[in-house]
Design a protein around this motif. Structure first.
Motif, PDB file in Angstrom:
ATOM      1  N   LEU A 181      38.298 -52.515  81.805  1.00 40.95           N
ATOM      2  CA  LEU A 181      38.223 -52.515  82.936  1.00 40.95           C
ATOM      3  C   LEU A 181      39.491 -53.543  84.192  1.00 40.95           C
ATOM      4  CD1 LEU A 181      36.713 -52.097  85.663  1.00 40.95           C
ATOM      5  CD2 LEU A 181      34.860 -53.992  85.097  1.00 40.95           C
ATOM      6  N   LYS A 182      39.498 -54.540  83.538  1.00 43.38           N
ATOM      7  CA  LYS A 182      40.752 -55.796  83.073  1.00 43.38           C
ATOM      8  C   LYS A 182      42.406 -54.730  83.945  1.00 43.38           C
ATOM      9  CE  LYS A 182      42.788 -60.261  81.955  1.00 43.38           C
ATOM     10  NZ  LYS A 182      43.058 -61.371  81.099  1.00 43.38           N
ATOM     11  N   TYR A 183      42.406 -54.140  83.336  1.00 42.08           N
ATOM     12  CA  TYR A 183      43.426 -53.927  83.785  1.00 42.08           C
ATOM     13  C   TYR A 183      43.414 -52.432  84.288  1.00 42.08           C
ATOM     14  CZ  TYR A 183      47.757 -50.856  81.961  1.00 42.08           C
ATOM     15  OH  TYR A 183      49.071 -50.077  82.537  1.00 42.08           O
ATOM     16  N   LYS A 184      42.623 -51.446  84.865  1.00 45.00           N
ATOM     17  CA  LYS A 184      42.283 -51.265  86.007  1.00 45.00           C
ATOM     18  C   LYS A 184      42.397 -51.364  86.861  1.00 45.00           C
ATOM     19  CE  LYS A 184      39.512 -47.435  83.767  1.00 45.00           C
ATOM     20  NZ  LYS A 184      38.426 -46.163  83.559  1.00 45.00           N
ATOM     21  N   THR A 185      41.784 -53.209  87.038  1.00 46.34           N
ATOM     22  CA  THR A 185      42.031 -54.021  88.570  1.00 46.34           C
ATOM     23  C   THR A 185      43.371 -54.232  88.473  1.00 46.34           C
ATOM     24  OG1 THR A 185      39.322 -54.781  87.757  1.00 46.34           O
ATOM     25  CG2 THR A 185      40.526 -55.991  89.109  1.00 46.34           C
ATOM     26  N   LEU A 186      43.787 -54.676  87.465  1.00 49.02           N
ATOM     27  CA  LEU A 186      44.936 -55.441  88.284  1.00 49.02           C
ATOM     28  C   LEU A 186      46.080 -54.118  88.675  1.00 49.02           C
ATOM     29  CD1 LEU A 186      47.475 -57.095  87.723  1.00 49.02           C
ATOM     30  CD2 LEU A 186      47.630 -56.669  84.855  1.00 49.02           C
ATOM     31  N   VAL A 187      45.878 -53.219  88.186  1.00 49.77           N
ATOM     32  CA  VAL A 187      46.509 -51.638  88.772  1.00 49.77           C
ATOM     33  C   VAL A 187      46.397 -51.536  90.109  1.00 49.77           C
ATOM     34  CG1 VAL A 187      47.254 -49.467  88.247  1.00 49.77           C
ATOM     35  CG2 VAL A 187      47.073 -50.189  86.231  1.00 49.77           C
ATOM     36  N   THR A 188      44.757 -51.507  90.123  1.00 49.02           N
ATOM     37  CA  THR A 188      44.580 -51.010  92.036  1.00 49.02           C
ATOM     38  C   THR A 188      45.240 -51.841  92.466  1.00 49.02           C
ATOM     39  OG1 THR A 188      42.874 -50.011  90.811  1.00 49.02           O
ATOM     40  CG2 THR A 188      42.821 -50.805  92.717  1.00 49.02           C
ATOM     41  N   ALA A 189      45.407 -53.441  92.309  1.00 48.90           N
ATOM     42  CA  ALA A 189      46.009 -54.468  92.983  1.00 48.90           C
ATOM     43  C   ALA A 189      47.348 -54.506  92.964  1.00 48.90           C
ATOM     44  CB  ALA A 189      45.613 -55.625  92.431  1.00 48.90           C
TER      45      ALA A 189
ATOM     46  N   VAL B  90      48.604 -53.880  96.911  1.00 49.89           N
ATOM     47  CA  VAL B  90      49.656 -54.592  97.514  1.00 49.89           C
ATOM     48  C   VAL B  90      50.528 -53.614  98.051  1.00 49.89           C
ATOM     49  CG1 VAL B  90      51.604 -56.733  97.314  1.00 49.89           C
ATOM     50  CG2 VAL B  90      49.493 -56.328  95.951  1.00 49.89           C
ATOM     51  N   ILE B  91      51.407 -52.426  96.841  1.00 44.46           N
ATOM     52  CA  ILE B  91      52.333 -51.962  97.330  1.00 44.46           C
ATOM     53  C   ILE B  91      52.119 -51.362  98.747  1.00 44.46           C
ATOM     54  CG2 ILE B  91      54.187 -50.410  96.276  1.00 44.46           C
ATOM     55  CD1 ILE B  91      53.063 -50.840  93.698  1.00 44.46           C
ATOM     56  N   ALA B  92      50.952 -50.606  98.414  1.00 42.68           N
ATOM     57  CA  ALA B  92      50.595 -49.371  99.748  1.00 42.68           C
ATOM     58  C   ALA B  92      50.756 -50.714 101.553  1.00 42.68           C
ATOM     59  CB  ALA B  92      48.979 -49.689  99.507  1.00 42.68           C
ATOM     60  N   VAL B  93      50.788 -51.736 100.880  1.00 41.24           N
ATOM     61  CA  VAL B  93      50.186 -52.388 101.949  1.00 41.24           C
ATOM     62  C   VAL B  93      51.894 -53.121 103.167  1.00 41.24           C
ATOM     63  CG1 VAL B  93      49.632 -54.525 103.053  1.00 41.24           C
ATOM     64  CG2 VAL B  93      48.366 -53.622 102.042  1.00 41.24           C
ATOM     65  N   TYR B  94      52.708 -53.143 102.151  1.00 38.10           N
ATOM     66  CA  TYR B  94      54.238 -53.320 101.885  1.00 38.10           C
ATOM     67  C   TYR B  94      54.700 -51.948 102.635  1.00 38.10           C
ATOM     68  CZ  TYR B  94      59.472 -53.701 100.782  1.00 38.10           C
ATOM     69  OH  TYR B  94      60.285 -53.945 100.866  1.00 38.10           O
ATOM     70  N   PHE B  95      54.299 -50.871 102.148  1.00 40.93           N
ATOM     71  CA  PHE B  95      54.878 -49.691 102.572  1.00 40.93           C
ATOM     72  C   PHE B  95      54.139 -49.154 104.328  1.00 40.93           C
ATOM     73  CE2 PHE B  95      56.064 -48.741  98.511  1.00 40.93           C
ATOM     74  CZ  PHE B  95      58.003 -48.425  98.958  1.00 40.93           C
ATOM     75  N   LEU B  96      53.550 -49.748 104.614  1.00 42.93           N
ATOM     76  CA  LEU B  96      52.217 -49.447 105.774  1.00 42.93           C
ATOM     77  C   LEU B  96      52.566 -50.510 106.681  1.00 42.93           C
ATOM     78  CD1 LEU B  96      49.046 -48.195 104.263  1.00 42.93           C
ATOM     79  CD2 LEU B  96      50.976 -47.108 105.138  1.00 42.93           C
ATOM     80  N   ILE B  97      52.688 -51.879 106.455  1.00 42.52           N
ATOM     81  CA  ILE B  97      52.824 -52.411 107.607  1.00 42.52           C
ATOM     82  C   ILE B  97      53.648 -51.870 108.674  1.00 42.52           C
ATOM     83  CG2 ILE B  97      53.961 -54.398 108.355  1.00 42.52           C
ATOM     84  CD1 ILE B  97      52.378 -56.448 105.480  1.00 42.52           C
ATOM     85  N   PRO B  98      55.133 -51.370 108.444  1.00 39.42           N
ATOM     86  CA  PRO B  98      56.036 -51.339 109.172  1.00 39.42           C
ATOM     87  C   PRO B  98      55.557 -49.991 110.236  1.00 39.42           C
ATOM     88  CG  PRO B  98      57.352 -51.488 107.059  1.00 39.42           C
ATOM     89  CD  PRO B  98      56.009 -51.591 106.658  1.00 39.42           C
ATOM     90  N   VAL B  99      54.793 -49.526 109.508  1.00 45.02           N
ATOM     91  CA  VAL B  99      53.926 -48.477 110.637  1.00 45.02           C
ATOM     92  C   VAL B  99      52.602 -48.855 111.577  1.00 45.02           C
ATOM     93  CG1 VAL B  99      52.803 -46.739 110.420  1.00 45.02           C
ATOM     94  CG2 VAL B  99      54.742 -46.604 108.522  1.00 45.02           C
ATOM     95  N   TYR B 100      52.638 -50.010 111.022  1.00 47.94           N
ATOM     96  CA  TYR B 100      51.266 -50.446 111.637  1.00 47.94           C
ATOM     97  C   TYR B 100      52.043 -51.258 112.566  1.00 47.94           C
ATOM     98  CZ  TYR B 100      47.906 -54.355 112.987  1.00 47.94           C
ATOM     99  OH  TYR B 100      47.122 -55.035 113.840  1.00 47.94           O
ATOM    100  N   TRP B 101      53.436 -51.959 112.798  1.00 46.64           N
ATOM    101  CA  TRP B 101      54.167 -52.470 113.364  1.00 46.64           C
ATOM    102  C   TRP B 101      54.126 -51.820 114.621  1.00 46.64           C
ATOM    103  CZ3 TRP B 101      58.819 -52.287 115.702  1.00 46.64           C
ATOM    104  CH2 TRP B 101      58.681 -53.366 116.691  1.00 46.64           C
ATOM    105  N   LEU B 102      54.436 -50.959 114.203  1.00 45.31           N
ATOM    106  CA  LEU B 102      55.367 -49.900 114.778  1.00 45.31           C
ATOM    107  C   LEU B 102      53.847 -49.179 116.288  1.00 45.31           C
ATOM    108  CD1 LEU B 102      58.110 -47.790 115.766  1.00 45.31           C
ATOM    109  CD2 LEU B 102      57.271 -46.137 113.915  1.00 45.31           C
ATOM    110  N   ILE B 103      53.160 -49.381 115.892  1.00 44.70           N
ATOM    111  CA  ILE B 103      52.194 -48.862 116.748  1.00 44.70           C
ATOM    112  C   ILE B 103      50.988 -49.606 117.621  1.00 44.70           C
ATOM    113  CG2 ILE B 103      49.827 -48.121 116.925  1.00 44.70           C
ATOM    114  CD1 ILE B 103      50.431 -46.621 113.520  1.00 44.70           C
ATOM    115  N   VAL B 104      51.539 -51.027 117.446  1.00 44.22           N
ATOM    116  CA  VAL B 104      51.346 -52.009 117.948  1.00 44.22           C
ATOM    117  C   VAL B 104      52.431 -52.000 119.141  1.00 44.22           C
ATOM    118  CG1 VAL B 104      51.328 -54.368 117.491  1.00 44.22           C
ATOM    119  CG2 VAL B 104      49.703 -53.442 116.216  1.00 44.22           C
TER     120      VAL B 104
END
Length: 278
Positions: A3-11, A15-29
């Motif tokens: 479970l600890k390993y799954k949690t780490l991978v999910t986290a 973080v990677i998803a947020v990194y790629f989605l922030i520019p898209v979010y900024w463009l919308i705003v």
């Protein structure tokens, strides 16, 4: 997997998803803001949003030149990717299913074409098309866009693995000619690969900037990429162009998002099928 390993991978993936989605979010705003709010408010939050008004201004500025750029991009990307897909399908199918002199040499040249950056060919293409008075015309972008070495390579590999020789022979015994065999048997089986090539080529042409920059000088022939760059270069003189550039960039990615959603199941299949011969 603990479970600890799954949690780490999910986290990490989050973080990677947020990194790629922030520019898209900024463009919308940023699309919803005025030119003043782009620099006078927090970049990641809305401030006096007016998306409808911004959209009207975008499509009415300079007598609707942005709409013309959009139609140009649709023409370049749509016609170019469709023609490139059909030509790649025919060339790849022919190399996979027919034996002729120079077949390996031609395929090796195509592989070399995959490795050559497209920017390295832009100036020679301009000089060549200028000799035929095709520079600064629709053909200056359409003709280079109709060639896809990667598409030929993928179709050759896919056709060799996925199109059975027995099925082709059965079609010939039924009286079908080679062109009909290709159209009714080859193209249907190669559909996932063709959709993949079409998608890659469409995105590449839609986002292309350097080729239009070299080939075109008439603003009415510009695609979206070159048009928005032109606006950005004059934004210091006319501040409203900052907002129009951001809004135009936001609108320009919508067709790509729609295509990705519609064609993603074919795209995934096209990548994996044909890679392993049973």
């Amino acid at each position: 997997m603990t479970l600890k390993y799954k949690t780490l991978v999910t986290a990490v993936l989050a973080v990677i998803a947020v990194y790629f989605l922030i520019p898209v979010y900024w463009l919308i705003v940023a699309y919803t803001k005025s030119s003043a709010d782009l620099f006078g408010s927090f970049g990641l939050w809305f401030s006096h949003p007016s998306p409808i008004a911004n959209l009207k201004t975008l499509f009415s500025y300079q007598h609707g030149i942005y709409l013309r750029w959009t139609l140009n991009s649709v023409l370049y990307a749509g016609v170019g990717s469709a023609a490139a897909t059909l030509l790649a399908a025919a060339a790849g199918y022919g190399m996979a299913k027919f034996r002729f002199t120079g077949r390996k040499t031609a395929f090796n040249l195509i592989l070399a074409g995959v490795l050559i950056p497209s920017t390295a060919l832009t100036l020679p293409l301009y000089l060549l098309l200028s000799q035929f008075d095709m520079a600064n015309s629709y053909w200056a972008l359409l003709l280079p866009s109709m060639v896809s070495p990667f598409g030929v390579y993928l179709c050759r590999i896919y056709a060799a693995a996925a199109v059975p020789d027995e099925l082709m022979e059965a079609a010939r015994l039924d009286g079908a000619g080679e062109f009909r065999v290709f159209a009714t048997v080859g193209l249907r089986i190669m559909t996932p690969a063709l959709v993949t090539i079409f998608l890659f080529q469409f995105v590449g042409i839609w986002n292309n900037y350097f080729l239009p920059l070299i080939m075109l000088s008439d603003p009415h022939l510009f695609p979206i990429t070159l048009g928005l760059t032109t606006w950005q270069s004059f934004a210091s003189r006319d501040p409203i162009l900052y907002q129009l550039t951001v809004g135009g960039a936001f609108v320009s990615v919508i067709p790509l998002m729609i295509m990705m959603v519609i064609l993603q199941r074919f795209w995934k299949t096209g990548i994996t099928q044909g890679s392993v011969k049973e």
